[in-house]
Design an enzyme around this catalytic site. Sequence first.
Site, mmCIF file in Angstrom:
data_model
loop_
_atom_site.group_PDB
_atom_site.id
_atom_site.type_symbol
_atom_site.label_atom_id
_atom_site.label_comp_id
_atom_site.label_asym_id
_atom_site.label_seq_id
_atom_site.Cartn_x
_atom_site.Cartn_y
_atom_site.Cartn_z
ATOM 1 N N HIS A 97 -13.268 -4.137 3.548
ATOM 2 C CA HIS A 97 -11.832 -4.418 3.600
ATOM 3 C C HIS A 97 -11.214 -4.062 4.962
ATOM 4 C CE1 HIS A 97 -7.571 -4.186 1.680
ATOM 5 N NE2 HIS A 97 -7.467 -4.120 3.002
ATOM 6 N N HIS A 127 -7.350 -4.474 9.629
ATOM 7 C CA HIS A 127 -8.609 -5.136 9.261
ATOM 8 C C HIS A 127 -9.461 -5.289 10.519
ATOM 9 C CE1 HIS A 127 -6.655 -7.084 5.430
ATOM 10 N NE2 HIS A 127 -6.659 -5.762 5.410
ATOM 11 N N GLU A 160 0.833 -1.215 0.000
ATOM 12 C CA GLU A 160 0.000 0.000 0.000
ATOM 13 C C GLU A 160 0.865 1.261 0.000
ATOM 14 O OE1 GLU A 160 -3.149 -0.305 -0.280
ATOM 15 O OE2 GLU A 160 -3.759 -2.194 0.651
ATOM 16 N N HIS A 207 -3.034 1.084 8.859
ATOM 17 C CA HIS A 207 -4.116 0.340 8.215
ATOM 18 C C HIS A 207 -4.300 -0.989 8.935
ATOM 19 C CE1 HIS A 207 -6.551 -1.772 5.337
ATOM 20 N NE2 HIS A 207 -5.587 -2.605 5.008
HETATM 21 O O1 2HA Z 1 -0.791 -5.106 4.192
HETATM 22 O O2 2HA Z 1 -3.790 -5.204 4.528
HETATM 23 O O3 2HA Z 1 -4.531 -4.095 2.242
HETATM 24 C C1 2HA Z 1 -1.732 -6.007 3.747
HETATM 25 C C2 2HA Z 1 -3.060 -5.348 3.585
HETATM 26 C C3 2HA Z 1 -3.373 -4.852 2.247
HETATM 27 ZN ZN ZN Z 2 -5.777 -4.446 4.097
#
Ligand code: 2HA
Ligand code: ZN
Length: 282
Positions: free
Chosen positions: A228, A158, A133, A156
């Site tokens: 996502h 999840h 990313e 970032h």
């Molecule tokens: O780094 O989460 O979106 C791996 C991820 C890609």
């Molecule tokens: Zn991701």
Amino acid sequence: MIGNIDNLLNFTNDIYQKKELKPVFVQIADIAQHLWEHGWAERNAGNFSINITSLFHIKELERFSAYPFFPLQKRYPDLARTLFLVSGTGTRMRDMARNPVENICFVYISDSGSAFHIIDGNQEGVSIRPTSELATHLAIQQQLLQKKSPEKVILHAHVTELIALTHLAPFTTELAVNSLLWGMHPESLLFLPDGVGFIPYTLAGTETIAGATLKGFEKHKVVLWEKHGCIALGKTVSEAFDYLDIIAKSAKIYFQCKSTGMEPQGLTGEQLQEIRNSEIVK
Ligand code: 2HA
Ligand code: ZN
């Protein structure tokens, strides 16, 4: 200085030994552990970048110029001569928690802003390359510099509860998702009074998602990627994590209420207004 291999090894060593980076590594390890324990970083999920330019003297940064650069797909003029600590592509947060040094790399942007140099620990011949990313991270980091924002970290993850929320059709607009997050827990409004941005599903790692995310961060400290995950800004890695943790709590409260078979009442308009008007020290 000529960028021969011995110089490069000494230089790499100097960077990794920099004492100002020690507390940064400690915090990365701590938050990576939290992400893993929350179930918000399965396999190699999640990534981050930290602008660490201010921890280095200009003379130290100039040493990067002696080494080969990789071209960037886009030019980032405001990132010229900046240095980032970036999570490695394919690395796992659970490994990051035990050993951040072996799971990150440094990315230095060239004078022109159109190329980058990677410094990594290269432990036992394993090179660490920056997160997939990177385009999104660089675009946001540039925007933070342009806006003179105090935030230096982009994280970032999840976050399961937030992803679940974006699978529910009624919450797939910025207005609707913010009403829900604010309504379920006072902290969400207190700490994110501008709410979160919402990006309809877009393939990760593309210029399209980078552009949409950039727009989201014009107004918000957190952006949700439909189906996502999410991205948060912070002055520190801990602060970025806190934003995600707070709104994950809102989503959790919503799902727990729903699991009783009843509809949550949520904070009333009056209660929300009272929070907005309050002078509570954050
Ligand atoms: O780094 O989460 O979106 C791996 C991820 C890609
Ligand atoms: Zn991701």
